[in-house]
Design a protein around this motif. Sequence first.
Motif, PDB file in Angstrom:
ATOM      1  N   MET A  22       0.748  -1.338  -0.092  1.00 28.94           N
ATOM      2  CA  MET A  22       0.060   0.110  -0.055  1.00 28.94           C
ATOM      3  C   MET A  22       0.789   1.109   0.277  1.00 28.94           C
ATOM      4  O   MET A  22       0.405   2.205  -0.758  1.00 28.94           O
ATOM      5  N   LEU A  23       1.863   1.116   0.881  1.00 28.30           N
ATOM      6  CA  LEU A  23       2.649   2.397   0.662  1.00 28.30           C
ATOM      7  C   LEU A  23       3.405   2.535  -0.484  1.00 28.30           C
ATOM      8  O   LEU A  23       3.737   3.599  -1.065  1.00 28.30           O
ATOM      9  N   ARG A  24       3.966   1.357  -1.102  1.00 28.79           N
ATOM     10  CA  ARG A  24       4.840   1.380  -2.396  1.00 28.79           C
ATOM     11  C   ARG A  24       3.830   2.012  -3.473  1.00 28.79           C
ATOM     12  O   ARG A  24       4.316   3.049  -4.205  1.00 28.79           O
ATOM     13  N   GLY A  25       2.364   1.462  -3.614  1.00 23.05           N
ATOM     14  CA  GLY A  25       1.484   2.079  -4.655  1.00 23.05           C
ATOM     15  C   GLY A  25       1.347   3.685  -4.397  1.00 23.05           C
ATOM     16  O   GLY A  25       1.398   4.453  -5.329  1.00 23.05           O
ATOM     17  N   THR A  26       1.014   4.175  -3.107  1.00 23.84           N
ATOM     18  CA  THR A  26       0.835   5.316  -2.703  1.00 23.84           C
ATOM     19  C   THR A  26       1.888   6.489  -2.883  1.00 23.84           C
ATOM     20  O   THR A  26       2.037   7.300  -3.660  1.00 23.84           O
ATOM     21  N   LEU A  27       3.060   5.968  -2.701  1.00 19.71           N
ATOM     22  CA  LEU A  27       4.493   6.654  -2.887  1.00 19.71           C
ATOM     23  C   LEU A  27       4.705   6.813  -4.353  1.00 19.71           C
ATOM     24  O   LEU A  27       5.171   7.644  -4.832  1.00 19.71           O
ATOM     25  N   GLN A  28       4.677   5.596  -5.161  1.00 22.79           N
ATOM     26  CA  GLN A  28       4.807   5.755  -6.668  1.00 22.79           C
ATOM     27  C   GLN A  28       3.706   6.577  -7.412  1.00 22.79           C
ATOM     28  O   GLN A  28       4.171   7.284  -8.124  1.00 22.79           O
ATOM     29  N   PHE A  73       6.050  10.998  12.647  1.00 27.07           N
ATOM     30  CA  PHE A  73       5.540   9.584  12.885  1.00 27.07           C
ATOM     31  C   PHE A  73       4.185   9.697  12.212  1.00 27.07           C
ATOM     32  O   PHE A  73       3.532  10.735  11.489  1.00 27.07           O
ATOM     33  N   LEU A  74       4.106   8.518  11.607  1.00 28.32           N
ATOM     34  CA  LEU A  74       2.738   8.136  10.769  1.00 28.32           C
ATOM     35  C   LEU A  74       1.838   7.099  11.371  1.00 28.32           C
ATOM     36  O   LEU A  74       2.447   5.934  11.803  1.00 28.32           O
ATOM     37  N   VAL A  75       0.734   7.161  12.012  1.00 26.77           N
ATOM     38  CA  VAL A  75      -0.127   6.172  12.605  1.00 26.77           C
ATOM     39  C   VAL A  75      -0.903   5.054  11.708  1.00 26.77           C
ATOM     40  O   VAL A  75      -1.465   5.940  10.691  1.00 26.77           O
ATOM     41  N   LYS A  76      -0.848   4.011  11.734  1.00 31.00           N
ATOM     42  CA  LYS A  76      -1.446   2.992  10.868  1.00 31.00           C
ATOM     43  C   LYS A  76      -3.016   3.186  11.435  1.00 31.00           C
ATOM     44  O   LYS A  76      -3.127   3.177  12.802  1.00 31.00           O
ATOM     45  N   PRO A  77      -4.035   2.946  10.485  1.00 30.83           N
ATOM     46  CA  PRO A  77      -3.953   2.922   8.936  1.00 30.83           C
ATOM     47  C   PRO A  77      -3.569   4.548   8.511  1.00 30.83           C
ATOM     48  O   PRO A  77      -4.149   5.479   9.060  1.00 30.83           O
ATOM     49  N   PHE A  78      -2.692   4.685   7.569  1.00 36.01           N
ATOM     50  CA  PHE A  78      -2.394   6.107   7.226  1.00 36.01           C
ATOM     51  C   PHE A  78      -3.249   6.650   6.170  1.00 36.01           C
ATOM     52  O   PHE A  78      -3.793   5.903   5.576  1.00 36.01           O
ATOM     53  N   HIS A  79      -3.198   7.877   6.287  1.00 33.55           N
ATOM     54  CA  HIS A  79      -4.117   8.563   5.126  1.00 33.55           C
ATOM     55  C   HIS A  79      -3.062   9.085   4.102  1.00 33.55           C
ATOM     56  O   HIS A  79      -2.407   9.446   4.176  1.00 33.55           O
ATOM     57  N   PRO A  80      -3.290   8.808   2.833  1.00 36.77           N
ATOM     58  CA  PRO A  80      -2.450   9.151   1.747  1.00 36.77           C
ATOM     59  C   PRO A  80      -2.058  10.776   1.689  1.00 36.77           C
ATOM     60  O   PRO A  80      -1.060  11.209   1.659  1.00 36.77           O
ATOM     61  N   GLU A  81      -3.038  11.657   2.139  1.00 32.82           N
ATOM     62  CA  GLU A  81      -2.598  13.008   1.873  1.00 32.82           C
ATOM     63  C   GLU A  81      -1.584  13.416   3.280  1.00 32.82           C
ATOM     64  O   GLU A  81      -0.949  14.272   3.214  1.00 32.82           O
ATOM     65  N   ARG A 132       3.666  14.921   5.267  1.00 33.03           N
ATOM     66  CA  ARG A 132       4.956  14.423   5.941  1.00 33.03           C
ATOM     67  C   ARG A 132       6.204  14.273   4.807  1.00 33.03           C
ATOM     68  O   ARG A 132       7.463  14.734   5.188  1.00 33.03           O
ATOM     69  N   LEU A 133       6.056  13.832   3.815  1.00 28.15           N
ATOM     70  CA  LEU A 133       6.845  13.624   2.781  1.00 28.15           C
ATOM     71  C   LEU A 133       7.398  15.013   2.368  1.00 28.15           C
ATOM     72  O   LEU A 133       8.691  15.212   2.126  1.00 28.15           O
ATOM     73  N   ARG A 134       6.609  16.145   2.136  1.00 26.32           N
ATOM     74  CA  ARG A 134       6.833  17.443   1.776  1.00 26.32           C
ATOM     75  C   ARG A 134       7.472  18.125   2.963  1.00 26.32           C
ATOM     76  O   ARG A 134       8.707  18.907   2.509  1.00 26.32           O
ATOM     77  N   THR A 135       7.472  17.814   4.181  1.00 24.03           N
ATOM     78  CA  THR A 135       8.254  18.114   5.083  1.00 24.03           C
ATOM     79  C   THR A 135       9.754  17.523   5.208  1.00 24.03           C
ATOM     80  O   THR A 135      10.719  18.430   5.329  1.00 24.03           O
TER      81      THR A 135
END
Length: 344
Positions: A15-21, A100-108, A113-116
């Motif tokens: 799920m993380l891979r797909g969202t990040l890609q 930190f990111l708490v499961k289940p994560f929200h894509p936005e 957090r990645l922009r940070t």
Amino acid sequence: MKVLVVDDDAVSAEMLRGTLQYFGYDVHCEHDGLAGFNQIRTGEFSIVISDWDMPGLRGDQLCRMVRERSWSGYIFFILLTSHGDMTHLVEGLRAGADDFLVKPFHPEELRVRLRTGERVLALESRDVLLFTLAKLTESRDNETGLHLERMREYGRILAEELSTWDEFKNEVDGDFVQMMYLTLPLHDIGKVGIPDAVLLKPGKLTPEEFEIMKRHSAIGGDTLAAAVDVNPNAKYLQMARDIAYFHHEKWDGSGYPFGLKGNDIPLCGRIAALADVYDALTSKRVYKDRFSNDKAKEIILEGSGKHFDPRIVEAFLANEDRFLEVSRSLDAALAPPPMETAPV
């Protein structure tokens, strides 16, 4: 930008891979902490997203191992956890986690957090780049002393003063002041393209040689403009470009390289112009003695409305004592230590 995902839950990892890609990142996944650390050691990843509970190494242990080593660049570390209690938050921060990111994560939320992380990494790259370019400028400059240090201090003083004036409140803030301080040392970077016979001449230039010297503004501006084309969102490169291009423009339009006039000259260029001239006047050069502060002030006042923006001159007058303090303190840093005399 390459992101490493370390998560023993195959579904969560995919799920993380797909969202990040989808967000445009290049992603690699590992499923235990030790394998993740071996990937980090390749030096290919600037951002790591790690689960907390994993075989081999827990996420906080992996983070701690990352922080205990020296790397060529900073690694932004996000801990992914199903634990929302304060104990895990404190332990993660103690290990050196950035976010930190708490499961289940929200894509936005992940995107934010990645922009940070990107901003943090960009700041590190910015400072390294500016330092390297400034040292390049310094290596080709025949002006002695701490010219670049004085320039950046004078520029910061003027920008700080303008930030308190209502007419500049929408343009000059703390970020503008900091960028002035960081980028002013690049004002003469174009001198790397000036022939040694002109740049290093131990005396006053002929009119023909001066025309060659004047090209440094366009050379420096063009060089940094090319960097802006590659990094159009990098505001510090935009300011560095404008300072290189415009620090020899004059308020009345008689400057170079473009003959801009008045407010058509970017504010950072108008600030740099006064800082550069003040330092040139109050420094000893091979072709002139050092002028006193009073004489330098007299010349600057004569240039108000001609060479200089009158408002920048006002900012200088309001901070004359601070200019003097910078000059004196940096001159003291250059002075040789007193010689010790042997006891008689």
